[in-house]
Design an enzyme around this catalytic site. Structure first.
Site, PDB file in Angstrom:
ATOM      1  N   HIS A 398       0.812  -1.218   0.000  1.00 15.65           N
ATOM      2  CA  HIS A 398       0.000   0.000   0.000  1.00 15.65           C
ATOM      3  C   HIS A 398       0.847   1.271   0.000  1.00 15.65           C
ATOM      4  O   HIS A 398       0.316   2.367  -0.146  1.00 15.65           O
ATOM      5  CB  HIS A 398      -0.940  -0.003   1.211  1.00 15.65           C
ATOM      6  CG  HIS A 398      -2.260   0.626   0.930  1.00 15.65           C
ATOM      7  ND1 HIS A 398      -2.525   1.351  -0.212  1.00 15.65           N
ATOM      8  CD2 HIS A 398      -3.412   0.665   1.655  1.00 15.65           C
ATOM      9  CE1 HIS A 398      -3.772   1.796  -0.178  1.00 15.65           C
ATOM     10  NE2 HIS A 398      -4.329   1.389   0.945  1.00 15.65           N
ATOM     11  N   ASP A 402      -2.052   2.112  -4.825  1.00 17.77           N
ATOM     12  CA  ASP A 402      -3.293   2.625  -4.251  1.00 17.77           C
ATOM     13  C   ASP A 402      -4.395   1.578  -4.351  1.00 17.77           C
ATOM     14  O   ASP A 402      -4.359   0.683  -5.203  1.00 17.77           O
ATOM     15  CB  ASP A 402      -3.732   3.903  -4.970  1.00 17.77           C
ATOM     16  CG  ASP A 402      -2.746   5.046  -4.750  1.00 17.77           C
ATOM     17  OD1 ASP A 402      -2.089   5.053  -3.694  1.00 17.77           O
ATOM     18  OD2 ASP A 402      -2.631   5.911  -5.636  1.00 17.77           O
TER      19      ASP A 402
END
Length: 427
Positions: A398, A402
């Site tokens: 992450h 995204d």
């Protein structure tokens, strides 16, 4: 007679030390040229160390789990001729062993110059390895006759200390236990308390896996997306292709189709086919799609790498997956087949669950997890239809991926797998 010292060879570019994971010999063993004497584990794979000469083992240079520096003494042999080392070095090694273990060791005895040459050979030196003993309460080792006698006497062998190798219980051990008043009748079918505690040293492949997983989880903030896939059409196509090319081409499993789907998906999203150097703060995006395949072996999980999956068809990738899996399980995998991955697939096959949360293979940024396939009733807008359904669980780094991009990637895989004809359409 002389002494030949085998040192830990250079086991890979940039590798300064390796973990000793297995001895293939013991003190006093007579070995031949090219016999494997030990196995060591690097960051990438297990490597076997052979002997260049024939001789008798007189010294071992470490315990299982020790880290041995490249070039350090690994083993010493008594050989015909002068050897490549001196007798004093064996004496020094033996004395060091005594110091470490606080136990007496047998060392060579000085002899007069006029004694026969054979008398100058060193006696076997005590190994640093502790004797293996059975943990109290663990599964006992005993001959069938000892087991039969224990049943007759109503003795639970798990309570009997064994004095033989690896804690093996002899008739004398059983007699001593009974005479000491330790025997307690065991009723047929009765449940017996088991207070054993077994210590298992984390070494070799298991230690490397532990280090790798700790690194991945400590550094990478994971986001995992689970999506269900209707595999009905793909399974029909797979079975038809296998029937058509039976015996002429490699058998197709799900993996080659998934590999092709990943190749097509990362063509549109190259940021998923990447490695993140988080120390330098640099993302490397690759044109080559080198797909790691998590493979279970007797020694733990290996991630073999199919290089350039984008340049191979279904059957070529199927053959490469099969060959690499066989090599990994046989312990003959090459270092280059365990490195260079850009994205990984992990699957538990029929043992899989409804969903999993795969851990990313650091420093990659994505991993695709395959879950169990099963027939489930699905609503088609008018009625329920039996469909072969399978969930995929995909995890992403992450920091660099995204949630939206992750979802787009998962949906692309879903589209390609549910409409497998698209896998054969040139982009």
């Amino acid at each position: 007679m002389g002494i030949h010292t085998i040192r830990l060879p250079d086991v890979g570019e940039g590798i300064a030390e390796a973990e000793l994971v297995e001895w293939h010999v013991s003190i006093g063993d007579q070995i031949e040229e090219d016999d494997v004497v030990a196995a060591v584990m690097t960051d990438k794979a297990a490597v076997e160390v052979p002997s260049a000469v024939a001789g008798k083992v007189v010294w071992l240079g470490g315990e299982i789990g020790d880290l041995i520096a490249v070039g350090a003494k690994l083993i010493q042999l008594e050989v015909a001729g002068d050897g490549n080392d001196s007798l004093a070095d064996v004496v020094t090694a033996a004395e060091a062993t005594v110091d470490d273990a606080d136990e007496p060791a047998t060392s060579p005895t000085p002899v007069a110059e006029n004694e026969e040459a054979k008398q100058t050979a060193p006696k076997p030196v005590a190994s640093k390895r502790p004797m293996t003993t059975r943990v109290s309460g663990a599964k006992p080792l005993a001959a069938p006759s000892v087991r039969a006698r224990a049943r007759e006497e109503g003795v639970d062998l798990r309570s009997v200390p064994g004095t033989g190798p690896a804690g093996r219980i002899s008739h004398q051990d059983l007699s001593d236990f009974i005479e000491s008043g330790g025997a307690t009748p065991v009723a047929p079918g009765a449940h017996v308390k088991n207070n054993s505690v077994k210590e298992v040293k984390v070494i070799g492949m298991r230690r490397k896996i532990a280090e790798k997983m700790s690194l991945s989880k400590s550094r990478i903030p994971h986001i995992t997306i689970v999506e269900e896939i209707d595999m009905t059409e793909l399974e029909e196509l797979r079975l038809a292709l296998n029937k058509k090319h039976a015996g002429a081409r490699p058998k197709l499993t799900l993996l080659p189709f998934l590999m092709r789907a990943i190749v097509e998906a990362v063509r549109e999203q190259p940021e998923l086919n990447a490695r993140f150097d988080d120390d330098a703060g640099v993302i490397h995006q690759y044109g080559a799609v080198n797909i790691g395949i998590a493979t279970q072996t007797d020694n733990g999980l290996n991630v073999t790498v199919v290089q350039h999956a984008e340049a191979a068809n279904l059957w070529q990738n199927a053959q490469r997956v099969s060959d690499l899996a066989d090599a990994a399980r046989a312990g003959t995998i090459r270092l280059e087949d365990l490195t260079g991955g850009t994205i990984t697939i992990t699957s538990l096959g029929a043992m899989g669950a409804i969903a999993t949360t795969p851990i990313i293979n650091h420093p990659e940024v994505a991993i695709v997890g395959v879950n169990k396939m099963q027939i489930r009733p699905m609503w088609d807008g008018q009625q329920f239809q039996p469909c072969k359904m399978m969930n995929i669980s995909c995890s992403f780094d992450h920091r660099v991926i995204d949630g939206w991009d992750a979802a787009v990637f998962v949906q692309k895989l879903k589209t390609l797998l549910e409409s497998p004809a698209m896998l054969f359409v040139e982009s």
